[in-house]
Design an enzyme around this catalytic site. Structure first.
Site, PDB file in Angstrom:
ATOM      1  N   SER A 175       0.841  -1.197   0.000  1.00  0.00           N
ATOM      2  CA  SER A 175       0.000   0.000   0.000  1.00  0.00           C
ATOM      3  C   SER A 175       0.875   1.245   0.000  1.00  0.00           C
ATOM      4  CB  SER A 175      -0.853  -0.006   1.272  1.00  0.00           C
ATOM      5  OG  SER A 175      -1.490   1.236   1.457  1.00  0.00           O
ATOM      6  N   TYR A 235      -2.299  -0.448  10.225  1.00  0.00           N
ATOM      7  CA  TYR A 235      -2.254  -0.919   8.835  1.00  0.00           C
ATOM      8  C   TYR A 235      -0.826  -0.814   8.298  1.00  0.00           C
ATOM      9  CZ  TYR A 235      -3.947  -1.124   3.915  1.00  0.00           C
ATOM     10  OH  TYR A 235      -4.179  -1.449   2.594  1.00  0.00           O
TER      11      TYR A 235
HETATM   12  P1  NAD Z   1     -11.359  -6.151  -1.213  1.00  0.00           P
HETATM   13  O1  NAD Z   1     -12.001  -6.090   0.128  1.00  0.00           O
HETATM   14  O2  NAD Z   1     -12.162  -5.849  -2.414  1.00  0.00           O
HETATM   15  O3  NAD Z   1     -10.621  -7.557  -1.414  1.00  0.00           O
HETATM   16  C1  NAD Z   1      -9.853  -8.158  -0.398  1.00  0.00           C
HETATM   17  C2  NAD Z   1     -10.139  -9.643  -0.424  1.00  0.00           C
HETATM   18  O4  NAD Z   1      -9.318 -10.266   0.579  1.00  0.00           O
HETATM   19  C3  NAD Z   1     -11.599  -9.982  -0.096  1.00  0.00           C
HETATM   20  O5  NAD Z   1     -12.141 -10.825  -1.085  1.00  0.00           O
HETATM   21  C4  NAD Z   1     -11.513 -10.679   1.240  1.00  0.00           C
HETATM   22  O6  NAD Z   1     -12.506 -11.667   1.426  1.00  0.00           O
HETATM   23  C5  NAD Z   1     -10.114 -11.259   1.197  1.00  0.00           C
HETATM   24  N1  NAD Z   1      -9.620 -11.556   2.530  1.00  0.00           N
HETATM   25  C6  NAD Z   1      -9.710 -10.762   3.634  1.00  0.00           C
HETATM   26  N2  NAD Z   1      -9.186 -11.395   4.695  1.00  0.00           N
HETATM   27  C7  NAD Z   1      -8.757 -12.605   4.250  1.00  0.00           C
HETATM   28  C8  NAD Z   1      -8.134 -13.714   4.892  1.00  0.00           C
HETATM   29  N3  NAD Z   1      -7.866 -13.700   6.201  1.00  0.00           N
HETATM   30  N4  NAD Z   1      -7.821 -14.800   4.139  1.00  0.00           N
HETATM   31  C9  NAD Z   1      -8.114 -14.830   2.818  1.00  0.00           C
HETATM   32  N5  NAD Z   1      -8.725 -13.816   2.169  1.00  0.00           N
HETATM   33  C10 NAD Z   1      -9.033 -12.712   2.881  1.00  0.00           C
HETATM   34  O7  NAD Z   1     -10.131  -5.112  -1.118  1.00  0.00           O
HETATM   35  P2  NAD Z   1      -9.041  -4.656  -2.171  1.00  0.00           P
HETATM   36  O8  NAD Z   1      -9.054  -3.179  -2.148  1.00  0.00           O
HETATM   37  O9  NAD Z   1      -9.153  -5.378  -3.462  1.00  0.00           O
HETATM   38  O10 NAD Z   1      -7.737  -5.112  -1.394  1.00  0.00           O
HETATM   39  C11 NAD Z   1      -6.733  -5.942  -1.956  1.00  0.00           C
HETATM   40  C12 NAD Z   1      -5.394  -5.536  -1.374  1.00  0.00           C
HETATM   41  O11 NAD Z   1      -5.078  -4.196  -1.771  1.00  0.00           O
HETATM   42  C13 NAD Z   1      -5.339  -5.551   0.160  1.00  0.00           C
HETATM   43  O12 NAD Z   1      -4.139  -6.149   0.576  1.00  0.00           O
HETATM   44  C14 NAD Z   1      -5.367  -4.073   0.524  1.00  0.00           C
HETATM   45  O13 NAD Z   1      -4.711  -3.824   1.744  1.00  0.00           O
HETATM   46  C15 NAD Z   1      -4.607  -3.476  -0.661  1.00  0.00           C
HETATM   47  N6  NAD Z   1      -4.875  -2.043  -0.881  1.00  0.00           N
HETATM   48  C16 NAD Z   1      -6.136  -1.586  -1.135  1.00  0.00           C
HETATM   49  C17 NAD Z   1      -6.338  -0.232  -1.311  1.00  0.00           C
HETATM   50  C18 NAD Z   1      -7.715   0.356  -1.567  1.00  0.00           C
HETATM   51  O14 NAD Z   1      -7.851   1.596  -1.523  1.00  0.00           O
HETATM   52  N7  NAD Z   1      -8.729  -0.459  -1.863  1.00  0.00           N
HETATM   53  C19 NAD Z   1      -5.262   0.650  -1.255  1.00  0.00           C
HETATM   54  C20 NAD Z   1      -3.996   0.147  -1.007  1.00  0.00           C
HETATM   55  C21 NAD Z   1      -3.805  -1.209  -0.823  1.00  0.00           C
END
Ligand code: NAD
Length: 306
Positions: A149, A162
């Protein structure tokens, strides 16, 4: 060993965590469109089944779609052993699954810190332990993608827990990019800024009443600046193709990270301004504290509830 040039993912075995939603789902769809053979997982079994169905409906290959909790070491090891026994080692492993909890240090509870580290740091570590040694033994090279991130590069307000996990994942990646080079395994650390995924609705901001108008405005401005999951997925696949270590998806984050290294005082000023803006949102949308309930996340003292 030099990493073989990778034009696309045709015929490559690609393991993706967090594939049920957001970035994981988008990258699975894109990888499948390039001809990858997918091995998908997520804690959300129903969402995972739907994502696998969506890939197959577009003609993509899903070899396995197994629900698992990445923070559960035994579950990840069992899943990996099962996949290796049937299909052999992976070519590309993508750590995408994650959760998000923000809050000021006086509002965060011990469980929040722990959950961030267990899912967002230990989760990817479990996946690395379970899959990367087999890639080394197979000797075909490959690629490891760790979705971290912007919070692994700069000091965003409310992100202490985080960032603890995401900076940790950056540390793991920084070492592995050199350790794995001799095995022809590239490493990409993906540092998105805002991405418009379901995570923007599920993010827990401790101490903030997320129904307040001030918070709604904050959320809207976050969304306006956000990339789409598909844009992030495209950046990830380009990162793999070009064997790029740091994968940015936001020019603002790239600029802030540049400032941090080149003009630290300006970075510090920008972060103070951002922090003050966050403080104003916090004041306007604080959850009302219930001093009689020590378990109330908005209660002024948390010491008793940890
Ligand atoms: P999202 O919530 O759409 O997808 C995350 C997925 O991870 C979900 O399907 C969830 O069920 C799964 N998950 C959560 N806990 C889990 C576990 N213990 N075991 C297995 N699966 C699990 O969110 P996203 O935005 O697509 O996030 C994906 C990655 O991107 C994450 O690591 C998040 O930290 C990172 N990220 C997101 C953003 C943002 O703004 N959305 C920004 C920076 C980084």
């Amino acid at each position: 060993m030099r990493r073989p040039a990778r034009k696309d993912l045709r015929g490559q075995r690609v393991f993706v965590t967090g594939a049920a939603s957001g970035i994981g789902r988008a990258v699975a769809l894109r990888a499948a469109a390039e001809g990858a053979e997918l091995f998908l997982t997520d804690i959300n079994a129903a969402g995972l089944a739907k994502a696998a169905e969506a890939v197959r409906a577009r003609g993509g290959k899903v070899r396995r779609a197994d629900p698992a909790d990445v923070s559960d070491y035994d579950a990840v090891m069992t899943l990996a052993a099962d996949i290796h026994a049937e299909f052999g080692s992976m070519d590309v492993v993508m750590n995408v699954a994650g959760i998000s909890t923000w809050g000021t240090v006086e509002n965060l509870e011990h469980r929040h810190w722990r959950a961030m580290v267990e899912v967002n740091l230990m989760g990817p570590i479990h996946v690395i332990e379970a899959f990367v040694p087999q890639m080394i033994v197979a000797g075909r090279g490959g690629h490891l993608v760790n979705v971290s991130s912007a919070a692994a590069l700069i000091g965003l307000p409310w992100h202490a827990a985080y960032s603890a996990a995401k900076f940790g994942l950056r540390g793991v990646s920084e070492v592995l990019r050199f350790d794995l080079r001799r095995h022809g395994i590239g490493v990409s650390l993906v540092c998105p800024g805002a991405v418009d995924t379901p995570l923007t609705n599920t993010v827990e901001i401790v101490g903030v009443d997320q129904t307040q108008p001030a918070f709604h405005d904050f959320q809207e401005s976050f969304r306006k600046r956000a990339s789409t999951p598909d844009e992030v997925a495209a950046a990830i696949l380009t990162g793999i193709r070009r064997n790029r270590y740091l994968v940015h998806t936001s020019t603002r984050v790239r600029a802030a990270y540049g400032l941090q290294r080149v003009i630290p005082p300006l970075y510090s000023l920008a972060m103070r301004v951002l922090n003050d803006a966050a403080e104003r949102v916090l004041k306007q949308s604080s959850a009302p504290a219930d001093p009689s309930d020590p378990a109330d996340p908005a209660a002024p003292t948390k010491a008793g509830s940890r």
